[in-house]
Design a protein around this motif. Structure first.
Motif, PDB file in Angstrom:
ATOM      1  N   GLU A 146       0.823  -1.188   0.000  1.00 42.05           N
ATOM      2  CA  GLU A 146       0.000   0.000   0.000  1.00 42.05           C
ATOM      3  C   GLU A 146       0.868   1.253   0.000  1.00 42.05           C
ATOM      4  O   GLU A 146       1.871   1.332   0.677  1.00 42.05           O
ATOM      5  N   GLY A 147       0.434   2.253  -0.764  1.00 40.73           N
ATOM      6  CA  GLY A 147       1.070   3.558  -0.706  1.00 40.73           C
ATOM      7  C   GLY A 147       2.357   3.646  -1.498  1.00 40.73           C
ATOM      8  O   GLY A 147       2.907   2.650  -1.971  1.00 40.73           O
ATOM      9  N   GLY A 148       2.846   4.880  -1.640  1.00 40.12           N
ATOM     10  CA  GLY A 148       4.026   5.116  -2.457  1.00 40.12           C
ATOM     11  C   GLY A 148       5.331   4.936  -1.717  1.00 40.12           C
ATOM     12  O   GLY A 148       6.395   4.950  -2.327  1.00 40.12           O
ATOM     13  N   SER A 149       5.288   4.767  -0.398  1.00 43.67           N
ATOM     14  CA  SER A 149       6.531   4.666   0.360  1.00 43.67           C
ATOM     15  C   SER A 149       7.053   3.239   0.460  1.00 43.67           C
ATOM     16  O   SER A 149       8.110   3.011   1.028  1.00 43.67           O
ATOM     17  N   LEU A 150       6.307   2.263  -0.072  1.00 42.49           N
ATOM     18  CA  LEU A 150       6.735   0.866  -0.116  1.00 42.49           C
ATOM     19  C   LEU A 150       7.226   0.363   1.241  1.00 42.49           C
ATOM     20  O   LEU A 150       8.349  -0.144   1.369  1.00 42.49           O
ATOM     21  N   PRO A 151       6.442   0.490   2.285  1.00 42.63           N
ATOM     22  CA  PRO A 151       6.876   0.006   3.591  1.00 42.63           C
ATOM     23  C   PRO A 151       6.936  -1.511   3.638  1.00 42.63           C
ATOM     24  O   PRO A 151       6.457  -2.196   2.728  1.00 42.63           O
ATOM     25  N   ALA A 152       7.513  -2.032   4.703  1.00 40.50           N
ATOM     26  CA  ALA A 152       7.617  -3.483   4.877  1.00 40.50           C
ATOM     27  C   ALA A 152       7.545  -3.812   6.357  1.00 40.50           C
ATOM     28  O   ALA A 152       7.860  -2.986   7.216  1.00 40.50           O
ATOM     29  N   ILE A 153       7.118  -5.029   6.635  1.00 44.36           N
ATOM     30  CA  ILE A 153       7.217  -5.544   7.998  1.00 44.36           C
ATOM     31  C   ILE A 153       8.591  -6.177   8.144  1.00 44.36           C
ATOM     32  O   ILE A 153       8.994  -7.013   7.324  1.00 44.36           O
ATOM     33  N   VAL A 154       9.317  -5.775   9.176  1.00 41.76           N
ATOM     34  CA  VAL A 154      10.667  -6.290   9.412  1.00 41.76           C
ATOM     35  C   VAL A 154      10.804  -6.657  10.884  1.00 41.76           C
ATOM     36  O   VAL A 154      10.038  -6.200  11.737  1.00 41.76           O
TER      37      VAL A 154
END
Length: 266
Positions: A22-30
């Protein structure tokens, strides 16, 4: 309300778990070296470090105002971390994000806030609408509320789309005095009936001293990059401080705009 001076821990990323598309920041679960999971926002994503700055400033402002906010941490990404990542797009993102990034504690099992299912009282709704008007947060709509229900409480997340003035810094002192037109799309606007009382209370909490404490958390390296129009990190911080000083001094402008937008809905 939270009256403690804000502090931000630093952790190291040890495992990339899964991307959040989701979204333009391309987050991730780490996973970090403290064995907790975090939602990581990358400095190397297309929207850059300014998203991390907005996330940090607004998140800690929200915490000072008494909202439930997942813990925000600095997350260090080692240069060797992405070498074994098979996805080329993710590998490029990891390489571009070496160094200090920003994460928030992952609320395992949280569900997206649904205004049809959960009713928010007028006092809480007014406080959230006031905050989002102050920081020009465009991302709290019915389509994407950026609020979660976790352990029967409402949590605010994802403030990277706030402070859109700082992407160019053009006429920022004038922008500080402007109403926030996009408040008309705010998911909680219909319930926000106590904006004037909220305005008074909010300004008593977000004093210049409290705002400067929050701005002091921003790493110097995030403020002195090639995108900065300021010569020093401290000059950059003082520009943010001045923006909020002006905006809070003219808060009646964005409060009246929100009230007018609400009147057109009812």
């Amino acid at each position: 309300m939270n009256h403690r001076s804000p502090e931000i821990r630093t952790v190291n990323v040890v495992r990339y778990v899964t991307p959040l598309r989701e979204g333009g920041s391309l987050p991730a679960i780490v996973e970090a070296d403290d064995e907790f999971l975090y939602v990581l926002k990358f400095r190397g994503a297309g929207q850059g470090i300014k998203v991390l700055i907005a996330e940090l400033i607004v998140g800690e402002m929200a915490r000072a105002l008494g909202f439930q906010i997942p813990e925000i941490v600095f997350m260090h990404l080692d240069e060797a971390f992405g070498r074994t990542e098979p996805d080329e797009e993710i590998q490029d993102l990891l390489r571009a994000s070496e160094g200090l990034n920003l994460g928030s504690h992952y609320l395992q099992g949280a569900i997206t806030f649904d205004p049809v299912v959960t009713t928010i009282d007028s006092e809480l709704a007014s406080r959230i609408v006031w905050l989002d008007s102050l920081v020009t947060n465009v991302d709290r709509t019915a389509r994407n509320t950026n609020m979660l229900m976790w352990k029967k409480e409402l949590w605010l997340i994802d403030h990277g789309a706030s402070l859109f003035f700082h992407h160019s810094w053009d006429n920022w002192e004038e922008q500080a005095k402007r109403p926030f037109a996009m408040i008309k799309d705010h998911v909680l606007l219909p319930q926000a009936t106590a904006l004037e009382a909220t305005d008074k209370a909010g300004k008593e909490i977000l004093t210049p001293a409290r705002i400067n404490q929050i701005l002091a958390l921003i790493p110097d390296e995030w403020l002195t990059g090639v995108e900065s129009p300021f010569e020093t990190a401290e000059e950059h911080r003082q520009a943010y401080a001045r923006f909020f000083e002006i905006r809070l001094a003219h808060s009646d402008i964005f409060v009246k705009a929100a009230q007018h937008a609400r009147e057109t809905l009812i």
